[in-house]
Design an enzyme around this catalytic site. Structure first.
Site, PDB file in Angstrom:
ATOM      1  N   SER A 412       0.827  -1.202   0.000  1.00 18.86           N
ATOM      2  CA  SER A 412       0.000   0.000   0.000  1.00 18.86           C
ATOM      3  C   SER A 412       0.865   1.257   0.000  1.00 18.86           C
ATOM      4  O   SER A 412       0.342   2.350  -0.149  1.00 18.86           O
ATOM      5  CB  SER A 412      -0.943   0.005   1.205  1.00 18.86           C
ATOM      6  N   GLU A 445      -6.381  -0.503  -6.965  1.00 25.49           N
ATOM      7  CA  GLU A 445      -5.445   0.464  -7.545  1.00 25.49           C
ATOM      8  C   GLU A 445      -4.391  -0.321  -8.334  1.00 25.49           C
ATOM      9  O   GLU A 445      -3.756  -1.226  -7.783  1.00 25.49           O
ATOM     10  CB  GLU A 445      -4.762   1.292  -6.451  1.00 25.49           C
ATOM     11  N   ASN A 483      -4.366   6.250  -0.302  1.00 25.99           N
ATOM     12  CA  ASN A 483      -3.728   6.406   1.004  1.00 25.99           C
ATOM     13  C   ASN A 483      -2.956   7.714   1.118  1.00 25.99           C
ATOM     14  O   ASN A 483      -2.833   8.284   2.205  1.00 25.99           O
ATOM     15  CB  ASN A 483      -2.804   5.217   1.298  1.00 25.99           C
TER      16      ASN A 483
END
Ligand code: 3HC
Length: 677
Positions: A412, A445, A483
């Protein structure tokens, strides 16, 4: 050119084929053509009946959504005009439905005397998903055809149903095995127009149980108007008109309400998202041929933790067999239980048969042997978020995976290029960032590394489509799109708390805006230790000015998992998931602010929302400038499908630009757009 006339021995039938690629949308321009053809058929004494069918493998996707964004041209022909012409005709009309019959197209079918369909046909009135109501007679005809309760349930859900279900509901007359159009013509041939029957339906009162009670119940079951429920309440009002008013008055009410919704802020936002979603895979330099290039017939996952098992389930749900590699027996046992538990839950919910559940469960194979990944077309690494660990995994994978296989990381935050550098196939390396739980969350993503090839990006979009995800392309930058932005949002929430605004108030303001939870409850859910790790990785850009996060982590307050974080949790309250205010945390903020010399100040709900949403939009603009995100709409899709941004507000970028303006214009009845269908 007119469609062919079918002169059969027992009468002449005009076949009108809806043919407006790709989805036979009923645009104003196309409706004008349709109406002309229909009027000719009506005027031709040799024509006894009309059959409507669809080209391009479907009946039609309904009205052209693009038309709602422009001023209604004077004398524009809409699907309502076509439907009115059918209604006024004395000839028989039959709808022959294959593929999708959605929105205005289903409303066209509803005015026909008979509806026949293939077993594969799908029926839906999805207008609610665009913040609209069925505006071409659907809210008046459907309750009369199948009852107000069933009609409301169907229209408020907006999802498509199968031909079998449509038959059971009384929406269609017949499912056809063989030649659909031939059967429709048979139905039409010599059939008496159901005029008298239809007029009786129109004239009749609805059954008593369909009255005010059903309407009142429906209003209670949908969200409040100001929070995503505007279209639902308006739709129920239209059905109430069907219950209470003569048909013609009901149609007039529906038309007025539809016009109001077309102009409303929520519908404009939802239509923006509809088109943004369809833009996602349109990337310069990636053509259709590249898209079909890579076969995705088997997958591999490294790591059997929460993320790894979720990703494996996502592949299995799509019918793609998957091998999961993990050296820990304990992790594998737990993952096996998660997988079977999830499929059994689907059986309980009636979504899967027991056999299908077993089949899918068995298509996930757990092993400790990395060599078994050798056959996979794509391998997703989902191990601990640590660059060195992941580097090692990529080295191993490159040696084992077959040539041409895609190697993806579910990181991430980490650098995809650093992982690609460990392989001899950097062009086949990229990020596939799933969200927890990976089998449920619709967002994916796709992270493009420096050397990721267009073919690989195309294949990633194909994987996204196979898994039923909204796939968004992101550049390889810290936190990617979602994020990276949430980091600024949480920092702004912390700044407010340091200024003396209680976390519970900040969370409440964002929940009232439409988020399922506020920033503090969200951090409690994902873990304060994770937030701290991200902050450390970020270096200079800390999540707060005062070190409250560090202090809470030192105190062992890691969030929901330790029953305390920014809030407290109690197993007896909401199964341990309900945030409970903890004055100790507020006191901690107050002390830290005093030490840091931050003066307390009051902030109302509007200011709270403005500051947090501005933080999101501002970072979004930077990501666009840097080329990390391609389009504002991509960011909006990320936020709606990955972070709970309320869809009726269009996403952070849409909201920053249009949100406040259009919602207030709508509430004051000063919308820009015309009332039309
Ligand atoms: N209007 C305009 N364009 C439409 C459209 C519509 N109703 N439905 C689909 N399209 C376009 C898409 O934008 C896309 O265009 P692009 O190729 O330029 O990007 C193309 O058709 C193909 O669409 P998808 O990529 O979505 O193709 P899929 O095969 O995945 O899905 C579909 C097809 C199930 C028809 C899906 O597109 C869909 O659900 N469409 C919306 C249907 C809808 O909401 N209908 C109601 C319209 S409102 C109405 O009818 C009002 C009436 O009550 C008066």
């Amino acid at each position: 050119m007119l469609p062919p006339l079918d002169r059969a021995a027992d009468g002449a039938i005009r076949l009108i084929t809806l043919d407006n690629p790709p989805v036979n949308a009923l645009s104003f321009a196309y409706c004008a053509k349709l109406l002309e053809e229909l009027e000719q058929a009506h005027a031709d004494g040799g024509v006894e009946a009309v059959v409507f069918a669809g080209a391009n493998g479907l009946f039609s996707a309904g009205a052209d959504v693009n038309d709602f964004n422009q001023e209604l041209p004077e004398h524009a022909t809409t699907i309502r005009d076509v439907i009115a012409a059918v209604e006024a005709s004395v000839k028989v009309h039959v709808a022959a439905i294959d593929g999708n019959a959605l929105g205005g197209a289903l409303e066209l079918a509803l005015v026909c005397d008979y509806r026949v369909a293939t077993a594969a046909a799908k029926f839906g009135l999805p207008e609610i998903r665009l913040g609209l109501l069925p505006g071409a007679g659907g809210t008046q005809r459907l309750p009369r055809l199948i009852g107000a309760r069933a009609a409301l349930e169907f229209m408020l859900k907006g999802s498509a149903i199968s031909a079998q279900r449509a038959l059971a509901l009384g929406l269609i007359d017949e499912i056809v095995d063989a030649d659909l159009v031939a059967r429709a013509k048979d139905r039409a041939r010599g059939a008496k127009r159901r005029v008298s029957e239809r007029q009786a339906i129109i004239a009749a009162d609805l059954p008593p149980q369909a009255g005010p009670f059903v309407v009142a119940q429906a209003h209670k079951a949908v969200p409040p108007e100001e929070n995503g429920g505007l279209a639902a309440h308006t739709l129920i009002d239209a059905v109430q008109a069907a219950v209470e008013l003569p048909f013609a008055f009901g149609i007039a009410r529906e038309s007025r309400l539809f016009g109001e919704l077309v102009r409303s802020g929520p519908s404009q936002a939802l239509r923006h998202l509809f088109f943004a979603e369809r833009e996602l895979a349109k990337i310069d330099g990636i053509d259709g041929a590249a898209r079909d290039d890579t076969e995705i017939e088997s997958a591999g996952v490294v790591g059997a933790g929460t993320m790894g098992s979720g990703i494996a389930i996502a592949f299995a749900q799509a019918g793609i067999p998957v091998v999961v590699v993990d050296g820990s027996d304990e992790a594998v046992d737990k993952a096996r239980q998660t997988v079977m538990g999830m499929f059994m839950y689907q059986v309980q919910k009636g979504r899967l048969t027991r056999e299908e559940a077993w089949k899918r469960g068995r298509s996930i194979r757990f092993t400790g042997d990395w060599a078994e990944l050798g056959a996979a077309d794509v391998v997703v690494e989902a191990v601990f978020e640590n660059l060195e660990v992941k580097r090692e995994v990529f080295r191993k994978l490159d040696a084992i995976a077959k040539p041409g296989a895609i190697l993806a990381s579910n990181t991430s935050t980490l650098d995809i290029d650093a992982l690609a550098a460990e392989t001899k196939r950097p062009e086949r390396v990229l990020g596939l960032h799933f969200f927890v739980p990976a089998n449920v969350m619709p967002l994916l993503e796709i992270v493009r590394g420096r050397e990721t090839s267009p073919r690989t990006i195309a294949a990633a979009f194909k994987i996204g489509k196979l898994l039923g995800k909204k796939a968004v392309l992101s550049g390889n930058a810290f936190g990617f799109i979602g994020n990276r932005m949430i980091f600024d949002y949480v920092r702004e929430a912390n700044a407010l708390a340091e200024e003396g605004v209680a976390p519970v108030r900040i969370d409440a303001a964002m929940k009232a805006f439409g988020f399922p939870m506020g920033p503090f409850a969200m951090t409690d859910l994902s873990g304060l230790d994770i937030a701290l790790a991200v902050q450390k990785a970020r270096g200079a850009e800390a999540l707060g000015r005062t070190g409250v996060l560090e202090r809470l982590v030192q105190m062992g307050r890691l969030g929901q998992k330790s029953m305390a974080g920014y809030f407290k949790y109690d197993k007896a309250v909401g199964k341990g998931r309900e945030p409970i205010v903890d004055p100790q945390v507020e006191e901690l903020y107050a002390q830290a602010a005093r030490t840091a010399g931050i003066a307390p100040r009051a902030a109302g709900d509007d200011e709270i929302r403005t500051r947090l949403l501005d933080a999101l939009a501002e970072r979004g603009r930077k990501l666009l400038d840097e080329g990390v995100a391609l389009r504002p709409g991509d960011i909006d899709v990320v936020y709606v499908y990955g972070y709970g941004f309320p869809p009726h507000r269009g996403g952070p970028m849409w909201y920053a630009e249009h949100g406040r303006v259009s919602s207030s214009a709508a509430s004051e009845g000063e919308g820009r757009l015309p009332a039309h269908a």
